[in-house]
Write a protein that holds these residues in place. Sequence first.
Motif, PDB file in Angstrom:
ATOM      1  N   VAL A 120     -10.307 -24.995  12.595  1.00 30.33           N
ATOM      2  CA  VAL A 120      -9.486 -26.045  11.977  1.00 30.33           C
ATOM      3  C   VAL A 120      -9.478 -25.954  10.454  1.00 30.33           C
ATOM      4  O   VAL A 120      -8.981 -26.860   9.779  1.00 30.33           O
ATOM      5  N   ALA A 121      -9.966 -24.855   9.895  1.00 33.00           N
ATOM      6  CA  ALA A 121     -10.065 -24.743   8.434  1.00 33.00           C
ATOM      7  C   ALA A 121      -8.699 -24.840   7.766  1.00 33.00           C
ATOM      8  O   ALA A 121      -8.564 -25.425   6.685  1.00 33.00           O
ATOM      9  N   HIS A 122      -7.676 -24.277   8.383  1.00 32.53           N
ATOM     10  CA  HIS A 122      -6.335 -24.345   7.784  1.00 32.53           C
ATOM     11  C   HIS A 122      -5.782 -25.766   7.809  1.00 32.53           C
ATOM     12  O   HIS A 122      -4.968 -26.139   6.956  1.00 32.53           O
ATOM     13  N   LEU A 123      -6.236 -26.572   8.782  1.00 33.13           N
ATOM     14  CA  LEU A 123      -5.799 -27.970   8.835  1.00 33.13           C
ATOM     15  C   LEU A 123      -6.401 -28.755   7.680  1.00 33.13           C
ATOM     16  O   LEU A 123      -5.741 -29.609   7.087  1.00 33.13           O
ATOM     17  N   VAL A 124      -7.658 -28.474   7.369  1.00 34.06           N
ATOM     18  CA  VAL A 124      -8.323 -29.119   6.232  1.00 34.06           C
ATOM     19  C   VAL A 124      -7.553 -28.829   4.953  1.00 34.06           C
ATOM     20  O   VAL A 124      -7.362 -29.701   4.098  1.00 34.06           O
ATOM     21  N   ASN A 125      -7.063 -27.612   4.836  1.00 31.87           N
ATOM     22  CA  ASN A 125      -6.388 -27.161   3.627  1.00 31.87           C
ATOM     23  C   ASN A 125      -4.948 -27.660   3.533  1.00 31.87           C
ATOM     24  O   ASN A 125      -4.473 -28.021   2.458  1.00 31.87           O
ATOM     25  N   CYS A 126      -4.248 -27.699   4.687  1.00 32.15           N
ATOM     26  CA  CYS A 126      -2.801 -27.945   4.671  1.00 32.15           C
ATOM     27  C   CYS A 126      -2.392 -29.366   5.056  1.00 32.15           C
ATOM     28  O   CYS A 126      -1.291 -29.795   4.713  1.00 32.15           O
ATOM     29  N   ARG A 127      -3.219 -30.080   5.821  1.00 29.76           N
ATOM     30  CA  ARG A 127      -2.974 -31.462   6.217  1.00 29.76           C
ATOM     31  C   ARG A 127      -1.591 -31.687   6.847  1.00 29.76           C
ATOM     32  O   ARG A 127      -0.790 -32.487   6.337  1.00 29.76           O
ATOM     33  N   PRO A 128      -1.290 -31.028   7.965  1.00 32.18           N
ATOM     34  CA  PRO A 128      -0.035 -31.319   8.659  1.00 32.18           C
ATOM     35  C   PRO A 128      -0.095 -32.701   9.302  1.00 32.18           C
ATOM     36  O   PRO A 128      -1.166 -33.309   9.391  1.00 32.18           O
ATOM     37  N   GLU A 163     -10.502 -37.234  11.928  1.00 30.23           N
ATOM     38  CA  GLU A 163     -11.076 -37.501  10.603  1.00 30.23           C
ATOM     39  C   GLU A 163     -10.100 -37.122   9.490  1.00 30.23           C
ATOM     40  O   GLU A 163     -10.048 -37.774   8.441  1.00 30.23           O
ATOM     41  N   LEU A 164      -9.316 -36.067   9.722  1.00 26.35           N
ATOM     42  CA  LEU A 164      -8.377 -35.577   8.717  1.00 26.35           C
ATOM     43  C   LEU A 164      -7.062 -36.364   8.714  1.00 26.35           C
ATOM     44  O   LEU A 164      -6.190 -36.101   7.880  1.00 26.35           O
ATOM     45  N   GLY A 165      -6.923 -37.316   9.625  1.00 26.01           N
ATOM     46  CA  GLY A 165      -5.687 -38.088   9.689  1.00 26.01           C
ATOM     47  C   GLY A 165      -4.541 -37.340  10.330  1.00 26.01           C
ATOM     48  O   GLY A 165      -3.369 -37.651  10.080  1.00 26.01           O
ATOM     49  N   ILE A 166      -4.864 -36.353  11.174  1.00 20.00           N
ATOM     50  CA  ILE A 166      -3.860 -35.529  11.847  1.00 20.00           C
ATOM     51  C   ILE A 166      -3.801 -35.924  13.319  1.00 20.00           C
ATOM     52  O   ILE A 166      -4.849 -36.075  13.957  1.00 20.00           O
ATOM     53  N   LYS A 167      -2.611 -36.069  13.855  1.00 16.60           N
ATOM     54  CA  LYS A 167      -2.477 -36.459  15.260  1.00 16.60           C
ATOM     55  C   LYS A 167      -2.534 -35.213  16.135  1.00 16.60           C
ATOM     56  O   LYS A 167      -1.711 -34.303  15.989  1.00 16.60           O
ATOM     57  N   PRO A 168      -3.482 -35.143  17.083  1.00 14.33           N
ATOM     58  CA  PRO A 168      -3.503 -34.004  17.997  1.00 14.33           C
ATOM     59  C   PRO A 168      -2.322 -34.063  18.965  1.00 14.33           C
ATOM     60  O   PRO A 168      -1.960 -35.137  19.459  1.00 14.33           O
ATOM     61  N   GLU A 169      -1.725 -32.922  19.207  1.00 18.48           N
ATOM     62  CA  GLU A 169      -0.767 -32.784  20.299  1.00 18.48           C
ATOM     63  C   GLU A 169      -1.485 -31.998  21.395  1.00 18.48           C
ATOM     64  O   GLU A 169      -1.742 -30.805  21.248  1.00 18.48           O
ATOM     65  N   GLY A 296       3.444 -43.023  14.662  1.00 19.49           N
ATOM     66  CA  GLY A 296       2.510 -43.533  13.663  1.00 19.49           C
ATOM     67  C   GLY A 296       1.943 -42.456  12.778  1.00 19.49           C
ATOM     68  O   GLY A 296       0.748 -42.477  12.429  1.00 19.49           O
ATOM     69  N   LEU A 297       2.783 -41.526  12.369  1.00 20.11           N
ATOM     70  CA  LEU A 297       2.340 -40.392  11.546  1.00 20.11           C
ATOM     71  C   LEU A 297       2.361 -40.742  10.071  1.00 20.11           C
ATOM     72  O   LEU A 297       3.170 -41.553   9.626  1.00 20.11           O
ATOM     73  N   THR A 298       1.473 -40.096   9.335  1.00 18.98           N
ATOM     74  CA  THR A 298       1.400 -40.293   7.895  1.00 18.98           C
ATOM     75  C   THR A 298       1.521 -38.947   7.190  1.00 18.98           C
ATOM     76  O   THR A 298       0.746 -38.027   7.464  1.00 18.98           O
ATOM     77  N   LYS A 299       2.508 -38.831   6.304  1.00 19.47           N
ATOM     78  CA  LYS A 299       2.634 -37.608   5.503  1.00 19.47           C
ATOM     79  C   LYS A 299       1.497 -37.563   4.491  1.00 19.47           C
ATOM     80  O   LYS A 299       1.235 -38.539   3.786  1.00 19.47           O
ATOM     81  N   GLN A 300       0.821 -36.413   4.422  1.00 23.04           N
ATOM     82  CA  GLN A 300      -0.299 -36.265   3.502  1.00 23.04           C
ATOM     83  C   GLN A 300      -0.029 -35.125   2.538  1.00 23.04           C
ATOM     84  O   GLN A 300       0.707 -34.179   2.843  1.00 23.04           O
ATOM     85  N   ALA A 301      -0.619 -35.204   1.383  1.00 21.62           N
ATOM     86  CA  ALA A 301      -0.589 -34.093   0.448  1.00 21.62           C
ATOM     87  C   ALA A 301      -1.632 -33.069   0.858  1.00 21.62           C
ATOM     88  O   ALA A 301      -2.687 -33.431   1.381  1.00 21.62           O
ATOM     89  N   PRO A 302      -1.375 -31.782   0.639  1.00 19.42           N
ATOM     90  CA  PRO A 302      -2.392 -30.777   0.952  1.00 19.42           C
ATOM     91  C   PRO A 302      -3.637 -30.968   0.110  1.00 19.42           C
ATOM     92  O   PRO A 302      -3.586 -31.526  -0.986  1.00 19.42           O
ATOM     93  N   ALA A 303      -4.757 -30.513   0.631  1.00 17.49           N
ATOM     94  CA  ALA A 303      -6.044 -30.685  -0.074  1.00 17.49           C
ATOM     95  C   ALA A 303      -6.101 -29.819  -1.314  1.00 17.49           C
ATOM     96  O   ALA A 303      -5.474 -28.788  -1.393  1.00 17.49           O
TER      97      ALA A 303
END
Length: 303
Positions: A120-128, A163-169, A296-303
């Motif tokens: 999940v390292a790319h998720l931490v970095n990109c925050r989809p 924790e990262l605020g990303i919704k799992p599909e 209920g999605l939230t757009k986030q800025a990348p880390a």
Amino acid sequence: MPLEINRSVFITCAVTGSGATQDRSPHVPRSPAQIAQSAIDVAKAGAAVVHCHVRDPDTGAPSRDISLYRELTERIRDSDTDVVLNLTAGMGGDIVFGSTESPLPLDKAGTDMVGASERVAHLVNCRPEICTLDCGTMNFSEADYVMTNTPGMLRAMCSRMIELGIKPEIEAFDTGHLWFAKELAKEGVMPSPALIQLCMGVPWGAPNDLGTFLAMVNQIPQDWTWSAFSLGRDQMPYVASSVLAGGNVRVGLEDNLFLSRGVLASNAQLVEKAVNLIEGLGASVMDAAGVREKLGLTKQAPA
């Protein structure tokens, strides 16, 4: 669960995938620039969600390179086209054994098995806004290997996504995967209502028949949101089937290369065909803003 047509449908486009399709069609995007442009094109064609993998720009081979994911997501976000970003988290779980008589040691060339944090390292970095979680282990179709997702690995990855605020599909390739998804919700690891993708006809998961499909649909909690897809020539029939059964749809070159028999498709053409099918059934197609509100999605800025 009684089946009822979905009158407001969102389209996910899986634009490239990680399968060995890179040399079977010139339309399969490879570089971050190509994948991003394809994502922008499908959003303009009617897809609200883009599901993205990355590939080695030179060879087209699947990759977990964080810099490629970063470039891809920045290109999509910097465009003037609004779309919900859905990144894969399915890489890093492949085990290829040795021969049938000597399965160990593992085939190092084909095995790509890493820990939950690295997956999940790319998720931490990109925050989809969304990421996929392949909710089980199965023999996979393309070669003699196992797609490995243990219960502990899934709990760890899902917890980190939340924790990262990303919704799992949740990608359910078989009935047991859906069963475990409900267990994650029961344990409180994954918030409910959840988002489910039924992956039909992928050898050797759930067989591609309507009986199995409806059996899986009937096991989804009524307040959960779901989509479904199938492969190849069955991609468009499953667009219709999913809408009629109350779900949403997925199309794209990850799952199907052809617009019609012998005619190679682009991602945008597949989305356009899906839009026509959905509207022909009397339903409407949701945009990205509608999907964010629904899920209920939230757009986030990348880390």
